[in-house]
Design a protein around this motif. Structure first.
Motif, PDB file in Angstrom:
ATOM      1  N   ASP A  80      84.972  -4.053  -8.456  1.00  0.00           N
ATOM      2  CA  ASP A  80      86.197  -3.960  -7.660  1.00  0.00           C
ATOM      3  C   ASP A  80      86.275  -2.636  -6.906  1.00  0.00           C
ATOM      4  O   ASP A  80      86.715  -2.584  -5.746  1.00  0.00           O
ATOM      5  CB  ASP A  80      87.433  -4.114  -8.555  1.00  0.00           C
ATOM      6  CG  ASP A  80      87.634  -5.548  -9.034  1.00  0.00           C
ATOM      7  OD1 ASP A  80      86.982  -6.446  -8.472  1.00  0.00           O
ATOM      8  OD2 ASP A  80      88.444  -5.756  -9.953  1.00  0.00           O
ATOM      9  N   ALA A  81      85.863  -1.550  -7.562  1.00  0.00           N
ATOM     10  CA  ALA A  81      85.924  -0.233  -6.927  1.00  0.00           C
ATOM     11  C   ALA A  81      85.016  -0.173  -5.704  1.00  0.00           C
ATOM     12  O   ALA A  81      85.375   0.419  -4.673  1.00  0.00           O
ATOM     13  CB  ALA A  81      85.529   0.851  -7.930  1.00  0.00           C
ATOM     14  N   ILE A  82      83.843  -0.799  -5.801  1.00  0.00           N
ATOM     15  CA  ILE A  82      82.914  -0.796  -4.657  1.00  0.00           C
ATOM     16  C   ILE A  82      83.466  -1.672  -3.530  1.00  0.00           C
ATOM     17  O   ILE A  82      83.398  -1.306  -2.353  1.00  0.00           O
ATOM     18  CB  ILE A  82      81.519  -1.284  -5.097  1.00  0.00           C
ATOM     19  CG1 ILE A  82      80.977  -0.411  -6.218  1.00  0.00           C
ATOM     20  CG2 ILE A  82      80.549  -1.262  -3.914  1.00  0.00           C
ATOM     21  CD1 ILE A  82      79.695  -0.938  -6.860  1.00  0.00           C
ATOM     22  N   VAL A  83      84.041  -2.828  -3.891  1.00  0.00           N
ATOM     23  CA  VAL A  83      84.641  -3.710  -2.891  1.00  0.00           C
ATOM     24  C   VAL A  83      85.803  -3.010  -2.198  1.00  0.00           C
ATOM     25  O   VAL A  83      85.973  -3.107  -0.977  1.00  0.00           O
ATOM     26  CB  VAL A  83      85.114  -5.029  -3.540  1.00  0.00           C
ATOM     27  CG1 VAL A  83      85.929  -5.858  -2.551  1.00  0.00           C
ATOM     28  CG2 VAL A  83      83.921  -5.831  -4.039  1.00  0.00           C
ATOM     29  N   ASP A  84      86.590  -2.265  -2.963  1.00  0.00           N
ATOM     30  CA  ASP A  84      87.771  -1.589  -2.410  1.00  0.00           C
ATOM     31  C   ASP A  84      87.409  -0.527  -1.383  1.00  0.00           C
ATOM     32  O   ASP A  84      88.231  -0.155  -0.548  1.00  0.00           O
ATOM     33  CB  ASP A  84      88.608  -0.958  -3.531  1.00  0.00           C
ATOM     34  CG  ASP A  84      89.329  -2.003  -4.376  1.00  0.00           C
ATOM     35  OD1 ASP A  84      89.409  -3.163  -3.933  1.00  0.00           O
ATOM     36  OD2 ASP A  84      89.805  -1.659  -5.480  1.00  0.00           O
ATOM     37  N   ARG A  85      86.196  -0.023  -1.454  1.00  0.00           N
ATOM     38  CA  ARG A  85      85.798   0.953  -0.429  1.00  0.00           C
ATOM     39  C   ARG A  85      85.130   0.265   0.757  1.00  0.00           C
ATOM     40  O   ARG A  85      84.513   0.896   1.605  1.00  0.00           O
ATOM     41  CB  ARG A  85      84.903   2.028  -1.036  1.00  0.00           C
ATOM     42  CG  ARG A  85      83.512   1.616  -1.459  1.00  0.00           C
ATOM     43  CD  ARG A  85      82.707   2.844  -1.888  1.00  0.00           C
ATOM     44  NE  ARG A  85      81.314   2.541  -2.051  1.00  0.00           N
ATOM     45  CZ  ARG A  85      80.651   2.610  -3.189  1.00  0.00           C
ATOM     46  NH1 ARG A  85      81.278   2.975  -4.293  1.00  0.00           N
ATOM     47  NH2 ARG A  85      79.356   2.332  -3.235  1.00  0.00           N
ATOM     48  N   GLY A  86      85.241  -1.072   0.797  1.00  0.00           N
ATOM     49  CA  GLY A  86      84.769  -1.842   1.947  1.00  0.00           C
ATOM     50  C   GLY A  86      83.303  -2.169   1.926  1.00  0.00           C
ATOM     51  O   GLY A  86      82.681  -2.310   2.987  1.00  0.00           O
ATOM     52  N   ALA A  87      82.714  -2.318   0.723  1.00  0.00           N
ATOM     53  CA  ALA A  87      81.271  -2.563   0.638  1.00  0.00           C
ATOM     54  C   ALA A  87      80.962  -3.725  -0.302  1.00  0.00           C
ATOM     55  O   ALA A  87      80.355  -3.524  -1.359  1.00  0.00           O
ATOM     56  CB  ALA A  87      80.566  -1.293   0.180  1.00  0.00           C
ATOM     57  N   ILE A  94      78.766  -6.094  -0.042  1.00  0.00           N
ATOM     58  CA  ILE A  94      77.327  -6.301  -0.205  1.00  0.00           C
ATOM     59  C   ILE A  94      76.780  -5.315  -1.234  1.00  0.00           C
ATOM     60  O   ILE A  94      75.999  -5.679  -2.121  1.00  0.00           O
ATOM     61  CB  ILE A  94      76.598  -6.151   1.142  1.00  0.00           C
ATOM     62  CG1 ILE A  94      77.042  -7.259   2.108  1.00  0.00           C
ATOM     63  CG2 ILE A  94      75.091  -6.183   0.951  1.00  0.00           C
ATOM     64  CD1 ILE A  94      76.450  -7.144   3.494  1.00  0.00           C
ATOM     65  N   ALA A  95      77.211  -4.059  -1.135  1.00  0.00           N
ATOM     66  CA  ALA A  95      76.781  -3.053  -2.114  1.00  0.00           C
ATOM     67  C   ALA A  95      77.272  -3.421  -3.506  1.00  0.00           C
ATOM     68  O   ALA A  95      76.570  -3.195  -4.503  1.00  0.00           O
ATOM     69  CB  ALA A  95      77.304  -1.676  -1.720  1.00  0.00           C
ATOM     70  N   ALA A  96      78.468  -4.026  -3.595  1.00  0.00           N
ATOM     71  CA  ALA A  96      78.997  -4.463  -4.890  1.00  0.00           C
ATOM     72  C   ALA A  96      78.104  -5.533  -5.511  1.00  0.00           C
ATOM     73  O   ALA A  96      77.826  -5.506  -6.713  1.00  0.00           O
ATOM     74  CB  ALA A  96      80.422  -4.987  -4.721  1.00  0.00           C
ATOM     75  N   ASN A  97      77.641  -6.457  -4.687  1.00  0.00           N
ATOM     76  CA  ASN A  97      76.755  -7.510  -5.193  1.00  0.00           C
ATOM     77  C   ASN A  97      75.406  -6.962  -5.641  1.00  0.00           C
ATOM     78  O   ASN A  97      74.837  -7.409  -6.642  1.00  0.00           O
ATOM     79  CB  ASN A  97      76.554  -8.587  -4.124  1.00  0.00           C
ATOM     80  CG  ASN A  97      77.774  -9.464  -3.955  1.00  0.00           C
ATOM     81  OD1 ASN A  97      78.607  -9.578  -4.857  1.00  0.00           O
ATOM     82  ND2 ASN A  97      77.914 -10.081  -2.797  1.00  0.00           N
ATOM     83  N   ALA A 137      82.102 -12.454  -1.678  1.00  0.00           N
ATOM     84  CA  ALA A 137      81.780 -13.059  -0.379  1.00  0.00           C
ATOM     85  C   ALA A 137      81.242 -11.979   0.544  1.00  0.00           C
ATOM     86  O   ALA A 137      81.822 -10.896   0.648  1.00  0.00           O
ATOM     87  CB  ALA A 137      83.023 -13.702   0.221  1.00  0.00           C
ATOM     88  N   GLU A 138      80.130 -12.260   1.210  1.00  0.00           N
ATOM     89  CA  GLU A 138      79.495 -11.288   2.095  1.00  0.00           C
ATOM     90  C   GLU A 138      79.629 -11.737   3.546  1.00  0.00           C
ATOM     91  O   GLU A 138      78.838 -12.545   4.031  1.00  0.00           O
ATOM     92  CB  GLU A 138      78.021 -11.109   1.734  1.00  0.00           C
ATOM     93  CG  GLU A 138      77.791 -10.540   0.342  1.00  0.00           C
ATOM     94  CD  GLU A 138      76.319 -10.283   0.064  1.00  0.00           C
ATOM     95  OE1 GLU A 138      75.488 -10.457   0.997  1.00  0.00           O
ATOM     96  OE2 GLU A 138      75.988  -9.909  -1.076  1.00  0.00           O
ATOM     97  N   ALA A 139      80.647 -11.239   4.201  1.00  0.00           N
ATOM     98  CA  ALA A 139      80.809 -11.557   5.613  1.00  0.00           C
ATOM     99  C   ALA A 139      79.774 -10.767   6.417  1.00  0.00           C
ATOM    100  O   ALA A 139      79.602  -9.569   6.212  1.00  0.00           O
ATOM    101  CB  ALA A 139      82.215 -11.186   6.073  1.00  0.00           C
ATOM    102  N   LYS A 140      79.062 -11.457   7.288  1.00  0.00           N
ATOM    103  CA  LYS A 140      78.041 -10.793   8.086  1.00  0.00           C
ATOM    104  C   LYS A 140      78.700  -9.816   9.046  1.00  0.00           C
ATOM    105  O   LYS A 140      79.608 -10.156   9.792  1.00  0.00           O
ATOM    106  CB  LYS A 140      77.233 -11.832   8.882  1.00  0.00           C
ATOM    107  CG  LYS A 140      76.071 -11.222   9.642  1.00  0.00           C
ATOM    108  CD  LYS A 140      75.261 -12.294  10.347  1.00  0.00           C
ATOM    109  CE  LYS A 140      74.101 -11.663  11.104  1.00  0.00           C
ATOM    110  NZ  LYS A 140      73.299 -12.680  11.819  1.00  0.00           N
TER     111      LYS A 140
END
Length: 415
Positions: A162-169, A171-174, A205-208
């Motif tokens: 969640d922390a990685i997603v919250d910084r707008g990443a 793909i990096a979270a996955n 979800a990884e939006a291109k």
């Protein structure tokens, strides 16, 4: 009251004859404290509040063994951990308990010790070994540094994602989740744990992404970076001028550059494709690099604050850039007679978007597709199949013309 600490101030600090302990807070890095004992002994500490808002202090070490610049960098790292939800003081106490009061064999089960074993025994032959290590180190090492692997819960893994997603990443979270899952699977096969806490956690979800910055946005970013100063300001300017990957620029070493020849050779171990990558440097890039301080004896990293390691803390640097860009928009909006509510926020962007912007910009000014791929060190269509096998041309002259044209088209200079 906080003051901007300096080397001169720290060197001159003396013990208080009245027996008082003095603590000087740094205005540049809030929370960093320079502590002077009555005896004259000097040391560094970091103050913050834990999750329950209780005041906490972490001791960094003695001065001058730890210099001011290094203390600031260590303090930033501590505060970054706190921002991620960690409690560095509690981690330090736990690690001390494990190492000094419990069986030494238990240290084998510390999270990062297990990761290092996994990297050595199971992932050493993978081409992506360095990338895997970098991701795990960046996203998990500080977070779980003092935790035994069987103590890490599913909730904590979700919190990391969640922390990685919250910084707008996302793909990096996955990527972080996938590599973490593999470590736990390896630990499960070694009977270190009974269950994989990553089980059941779904991918994001990884939006291109197709974000391309406009020329006006690039100009603003260049200007804001120029005001930011060393090391992150010139790092961003180098990203704009060269289009290389974030860590290839951030971790560049002085020995990689031949500034007289205008060449930068990124070694295979630092290049994503595991191949030596030569980047011709436009005159603006050469001037930019020559303007940077050479820190350390001998100087190793182009961009560093600790001398021993390259810069890190990209999330914090990105936030500072965004804050300055927003401030610039407010000034312009007010000059145009707009109210704060009428000033539209900028579309989110990432450091990688700069690379995509450069590729699009080069195409606009007539650079051939295969040359753009060589500049970016992409393993794309022009370097795959038969073309990749038989076309061994390095495109050095073509890359130089393209990069010089790109820099000229930006109409930027080194300030």
């Amino acid at each position: 009251m906080a003051i901007r600490l300096s080397d001169k101030f720290c060197d001159a600090a003396k013990g208080d004859p009245s027996g008082k302990r003095r603590e000087h807070l740094d205005a540049l890095v809030p929370g960093l404290a320079f502590i002077v004992q009555p005896s004259g002994k000097r040391s560094w500490g970091v103050r913050y509040r834990d999750s329950e808002r209780r005041p906490v202090k972490v001791t960094l070490g003695p001065y001058p063994m730890i210099a001011l610049g290094e203390a600031r960098e260590q303090a930033r790292e501590v505060l970054q951990k706190v921002a991620k939800g960690a409690d560095p003081a509690a981690e330090k106490r736990t690690l001390k308990r494990i190492v000094f009061t419990e069986a030494p064999s238990r240290t084998r089960d510390l999270w990062w010790t297990v990761v290092e074993q996994y990297l050595q025994r199971d992932a050493s032959a993978l081409r992506s070994h360095d990338s895997i290590k970098s991701i795990l180190e960046r996203e998990t090492k500080d977070r779980w540094s003092s935790k035994l692997i069987h103590e890490i819960t599913k909730r904590e893994v979700i919190s990391m994602v969640d922390a990685i997603v919250d910084r707008g990443a996302p793909i990096a979270a996955n990527r972080a989740l996938a590599h973490t899952r593999r470590v736990f699977n390896w630990a499960l096969s070694r009977d270190l744990i009974n269950v994989n806490p990553c089980a059941g956690i779904e991918k994001q979800a990884e939006a291109k992404r197709d974000r391309v910055l406009s020329r006006a946005e690039l100009a603003d970013l260049w200007s804001v970076a120029a005001g930011m100063g060393y090391p992150f300001g010139p790092m961003v300017q180098m990203l704009i001028l060269t289009g290389q990957r974030l860590r290839e620029v951030a971790e560049a070493e002085w020995h990689e550059f031949d500034l007289d020849a205008g060449l930068w050779e990124i070694p295979p171990e630092r290049a994503k494709n595991d191949e030596r990558h030569v980047v011709p440097l436009a005159p603006a890039v050469v001037d930019l690099i020559r303007a940077q301080p050479k820190l350390g004896k001998p100087a190793k990293y182009l961009f560093t604050t600790t001398l021993a390691t390259p810069i890190s803390g990209f999330t914090r640097a990105k936030q500072k850039l965004d804050d300055e860009l927003a401030r610039l928009d407010v000034v312009r909006g007010r000059a145009a007679g707009l109210s704060p509510a009428e000033i539209r926020p900028r579309e989110p962007w990432t450091f990688h978007d700069i690379r995509r912007t450069m590729a699009s910009g080069m195409a606009e000014i007539g650079v051939m597709f295969e040359v753009i791929e060589r500049v970016l060190n992409h393993k794309g269509a022009s370097r795959s199949g038969v073309a990749g096998v038989y076309n061994r041309h390095q495109y050095l002259d073509e890359k130089r013309r393209a990069l010089v044209a790109w820099a000229s088209s930006l109409e930027v200079g080194v300030r």
